[in-house]
Write a protein that holds these residues in place. Structure first.
Motif, mmCIF file in Angstrom:
data_model
loop_
_atom_site.group_PDB
_atom_site.id
_atom_site.type_symbol
_atom_site.label_atom_id
_atom_site.label_comp_id
_atom_site.label_asym_id
_atom_site.label_seq_id
_atom_site.Cartn_x
_atom_site.Cartn_y
_atom_site.Cartn_z
ATOM 1 N N PRO A 1 0.749 -1.113 -0.025
ATOM 2 C CA PRO A 1 0.131 0.040 0.176
ATOM 3 C C PRO A 1 0.902 1.335 -0.041
ATOM 4 N N PRO A 2 0.247 2.370 -0.505
ATOM 5 C CA PRO A 2 1.331 3.617 -0.553
ATOM 6 C C PRO A 2 1.715 4.144 0.860
ATOM 7 N N ILE A 3 2.911 4.558 0.843
ATOM 8 C CA ILE A 3 3.522 5.117 2.027
ATOM 9 C C ILE A 3 2.685 6.080 2.850
ATOM 10 N N ASP A 4 2.126 7.025 1.935
ATOM 11 C CA ASP A 4 1.666 7.925 2.834
ATOM 12 C C ASP A 4 0.172 7.550 3.507
ATOM 13 N N GLU A 5 -0.229 6.736 3.143
ATOM 14 C CA GLU A 5 -1.594 5.887 3.628
ATOM 15 C C GLU A 5 -1.318 5.089 5.006
ATOM 16 N N LEU A 6 0.021 4.414 4.992
ATOM 17 C CA LEU A 6 0.582 3.683 5.950
ATOM 18 C C LEU A 6 1.065 4.797 7.054
ATOM 19 N N ALA A 7 1.791 5.649 6.620
ATOM 20 C CA ALA A 7 2.077 6.836 7.833
ATOM 21 C C ALA A 7 1.013 7.337 8.426
ATOM 22 N N LYS A 8 -0.254 7.414 7.690
ATOM 23 C CA LYS A 8 -1.341 8.060 8.517
ATOM 24 C C LYS A 8 -1.896 7.009 9.537
ATOM 25 N N LYS A 9 -1.801 5.676 9.415
ATOM 26 C CA LYS A 9 -2.162 4.784 10.303
ATOM 27 C C LYS A 9 -1.041 4.742 11.486
ATOM 28 N N THR A 10 0.059 5.045 11.120
ATOM 29 C CA THR A 10 0.976 5.037 12.259
ATOM 30 C C THR A 10 1.191 6.388 13.034
ATOM 31 N N GLY A 11 0.944 7.483 12.505
ATOM 32 C CA GLY A 11 1.162 8.571 12.957
ATOM 33 C C GLY A 11 2.386 9.401 12.327
ATOM 34 N N SER A 12 3.391 8.605 11.756
ATOM 35 C CA SER A 12 4.541 9.527 11.170
ATOM 36 C C SER A 12 5.169 8.558 10.145
ATOM 37 N N LYS A 13 6.081 8.723 9.398
ATOM 38 C CA LYS A 13 6.856 8.210 8.388
ATOM 39 C C LYS A 13 7.988 7.402 9.470
ATOM 40 N N TYR A 14 8.497 7.956 10.787
ATOM 41 C CA TYR A 14 9.313 7.315 11.450
ATOM 42 C C TYR A 14 8.736 6.332 12.207
ATOM 43 N N ALA A 15 7.431 6.365 12.625
ATOM 44 C CA ALA A 15 6.972 5.467 13.466
ATOM 45 C C ALA A 15 6.727 4.308 12.433
ATOM 46 N N LEU A 16 6.362 4.522 11.265
ATOM 47 C CA LEU A 16 6.287 3.465 10.253
ATOM 48 C C LEU A 16 7.242 2.488 9.935
ATOM 49 N N CYS A 17 8.274 3.066 9.628
ATOM 50 C CA CYS A 17 9.825 2.511 9.413
ATOM 51 C C CYS A 17 10.171 1.709 10.719
ATOM 52 N N VAL A 18 9.915 2.123 11.819
ATOM 53 C CA VAL A 18 10.282 1.382 13.108
ATOM 54 C C VAL A 18 9.090 -0.066 13.113
ATOM 55 N N ALA A 19 8.143 0.460 13.090
ATOM 56 C CA ALA A 19 7.009 -0.735 13.257
ATOM 57 C C ALA A 19 7.171 -1.711 12.110
ATOM 58 N N ALA A 20 7.141 -1.209 10.970
ATOM 59 C CA ALA A 20 7.713 -2.117 9.987
ATOM 60 C C ALA A 20 8.564 -2.997 9.975
#
Length: 67
Positions: free
Chosen positions: A5-24
């Motif tokens: 899925p698109p990174i921007d949509e994933l970042a919305k679910k996690t709160g930020s791109k940094y949180a997305l990177c860590v969680a993923a």
């Protein structure tokens, strides 16, 4: 690189791109550890662990918290 899925949509679910990177990355490591514990050297269908983790976050199977 993750396209779906698109990174921007994933970042919305996690709160930020940094949180997305860590969680993923943490979830991808868990996925690989589970596969190795089952004696596998790669995931079925040659999926990439990071792609599986991103899809799980997108589907709501993995929820990111502020812990």
């Amino acid at each position: 690189m993750i396209h779906k899925p698109p990174i921007d949509e994933l970042a919305k679910k996690t709160g930020s791109k940094y949180a997305l990177c860590v969680a993923a990355s943490k979830r991808a490591r868990q996925i690989m550890d589970q596969a190795q514990n089952q004696g596998l050297t790669e995931l079925p269908n040659k999926e990439k662990p990071l792609s599986v983790a991103a899809q799980e976050i997108y589907d709501g199977k993995v929820v990111v918290t502020d812990d």
